[in-house]
Motif scaffolding. Structure first.
Motif, PDB file in Angstrom:
ATOM      1  N   HIS A   1      31.659   8.813  33.561  1.00 50.97           N
ATOM      2  CA  HIS A   1      31.227   9.269  34.097  1.00 50.97           C
ATOM      3  C   HIS A   1      29.809   9.414  33.652  1.00 50.97           C
ATOM      4  O   HIS A   1      29.265   9.014  34.075  1.00 50.97           O
ATOM      5  CB  HIS A   1      31.120  10.909  34.786  1.00 50.97           C
TER       6      HIS A   1
ATOM      7  N   PHE B   1      36.237   4.214  33.876  1.00 46.65           N
ATOM      8  CA  PHE B   1      35.550   4.911  35.105  1.00 46.65           C
ATOM      9  C   PHE B   1      36.152   3.868  36.019  1.00 46.65           C
ATOM     10  O   PHE B   1      36.571   5.024  37.175  1.00 46.65           O
ATOM     11  CB  PHE B   1      34.380   3.460  35.359  1.00 46.65           C
ATOM     12  N   ALA B   2      37.474   3.155  36.118  1.00 40.88           N
ATOM     13  CA  ALA B   2      37.977   2.863  36.891  1.00 40.88           C
ATOM     14  C   ALA B   2      39.182   3.162  37.304  1.00 40.88           C
ATOM     15  O   ALA B   2      39.783   3.811  37.992  1.00 40.88           O
ATOM     16  CB  ALA B   2      38.950   1.317  36.103  1.00 40.88           C
TER      17      ALA B   2
ATOM     18  N   HIS C   1      39.050   6.677  36.769  1.00 39.21           N
ATOM     19  CA  HIS C   1      38.243   8.007  37.475  1.00 39.21           C
ATOM     20  C   HIS C   1      37.619   7.788  39.253  1.00 39.21           C
ATOM     21  O   HIS C   1      38.044   8.032  40.143  1.00 39.21           O
ATOM     22  CB  HIS C   1      36.949   8.343  37.592  1.00 39.21           C
ATOM     23  N   ALA C   2      37.878   5.878  39.486  1.00 38.74           N
ATOM     24  CA  ALA C   2      37.496   6.243  41.213  1.00 38.74           C
ATOM     25  C   ALA C   2      38.672   5.581  41.637  1.00 38.74           C
ATOM     26  O   ALA C   2      39.146   6.115  42.833  1.00 38.74           O
ATOM     27  CB  ALA C   2      36.892   4.563  40.602  1.00 38.74           C
TER      28      ALA C   2
ATOM     29  N   ALA D   1      39.521   9.181  42.617  1.00 39.80           N
ATOM     30  CA  ALA D   1      38.852   9.401  43.997  1.00 39.80           C
ATOM     31  C   ALA D   1      39.622   8.697  44.967  1.00 39.80           C
ATOM     32  O   ALA D   1      39.447   8.924  46.365  1.00 39.80           O
ATOM     33  CB  ALA D   1      37.425   8.682  43.641  1.00 39.80           C
ATOM     34  N   VAL D   2      40.264   7.817  45.120  1.00 36.34           N
ATOM     35  CA  VAL D   2      40.277   6.326  46.782  1.00 36.34           C
ATOM     36  C   VAL D   2      41.175   7.282  46.467  1.00 36.34           C
ATOM     37  O   VAL D   2      42.159   7.529  47.687  1.00 36.34           O
ATOM     38  CB  VAL D   2      40.659   5.253  45.694  1.00 36.34           C
TER      39      VAL D   2
END
Length: 262
Positions: free
Chosen positions: A142, A156-157, A159-160, A163-164
């Motif tokens: 984050h 970060f990947a 985390h993304a 979310a997806v």
């Protein structure tokens, strides 16, 4: 929690091992997954959990895990905890192989296990009314920091991806929970990051008042998946009080500053 079963990756040490203990204390059946079989046998003897030796970066191992789980009953929660960092060098100077390792473990490993276990989680959701996927990321997913490089990129990947996945599973009774810890003092995280250099690993936590320990994060995970089925904790950021950001950690005792005179 009678009859409920959770799968925890990275179960041989640190947050994973503590999560197995916390879930067993809460009454869950638990399958701990890790590469080191001898550690799993110790965990089985200590907690009554079952262990399955697998490397989540190996597709064949993950297929074998899914087959084992399918043969032994439904799954109601998956905790994708396996991960790690390597190095603290700049983007320019860091080792490509370290980056590849971090992506294989943190990103592809999480994706691979999730894909394999999702059909079993759907069966578990039909039985329980809800199922859970918990991805243990990091505040490094984050907030960028100097030296974060590949670890920031991998987290970060992750985390993304989390979310997806939450968007893709909308309409199904499956909660997608991200737990993003800050500084956690465990036996191995910093040691792996610094290639076994104990002095550098110990220096990370030197003079930091009460960094988190693995049990703190494990309790958060157990609480999140124990919530009523209509309650979804999308993102839980948990840091020690001494840490405001990845790059801002207080050293020495915490003390109240003198305020303005009233």
């Amino acid at each position: 929690m009678d009859g409920l079963r959770a799968v925890v990756t990275g179960a041989s040490s640190g947050i994973g091992r503590a999560t197995v203990r916390a879930l067993r204390d809460a009454g869950w059946d638990v399958v701990g997954v890790a590469r080191r079989e001898e550690r799993l046998r110790e965990l089985e003897a200590e907690t009554g959990a079952s262990g399955f030796a697998a490397d989540i970066t190996d597709p064949a191992d993950v297929r074998a895990l899914a087959e084992h789980l399918d043969a032994t009953g439904p799954v109601h929660a998956l905790v994708n905890n396996a991960g790690g960092a390597k190095g603290l060098a700049s983007v320019e100077d860091s080792d490509d192989e370290d980056w590849e390792w971090m992506f294989r473990v943190n990103v592809l490993g999480t994706k691979r296990v999730t894909s394999a276990v999702l059909p079993l989680l759907r069966a578990g959701a039909e039985q329980r009314g809800v199922a859970d996927i918990v991805n243990v990321t990091s505040i490094a997913g984050h907030v960028a920091y100097v030296g974060g490089g590949g670890y920031n990129a991998a987290k970060f990947a992750q985390h993304a991806m989390t979310a997806v996945l939450r968007l893709e599973l909308n309409g199904e009774p499956i909660r997608v929970i991200e737990v993003a810890p800050g500084m956690v003092k465990t036996d191995e995280f910093a040691l792996v990051r610094f290639g076994g250099d104990r002095a550098r690993a110990d220096a990370v936590y030197a003079d930091v008042p009460e960094p988190l320990v693995a049990e703190d994060v494990a309790e958060v995970i157990a609480d999140a998946i124990g919530k009523p089925r209509h309650v979804d904790l999308d993102l839980i950021v948990v840091k020690p009080v001494a840490q405001s950001a990845p790059h801002l950690v207080a050293k020495g005792p915490l003390a109240v500053r003198a305020g303005r005179a009233r």
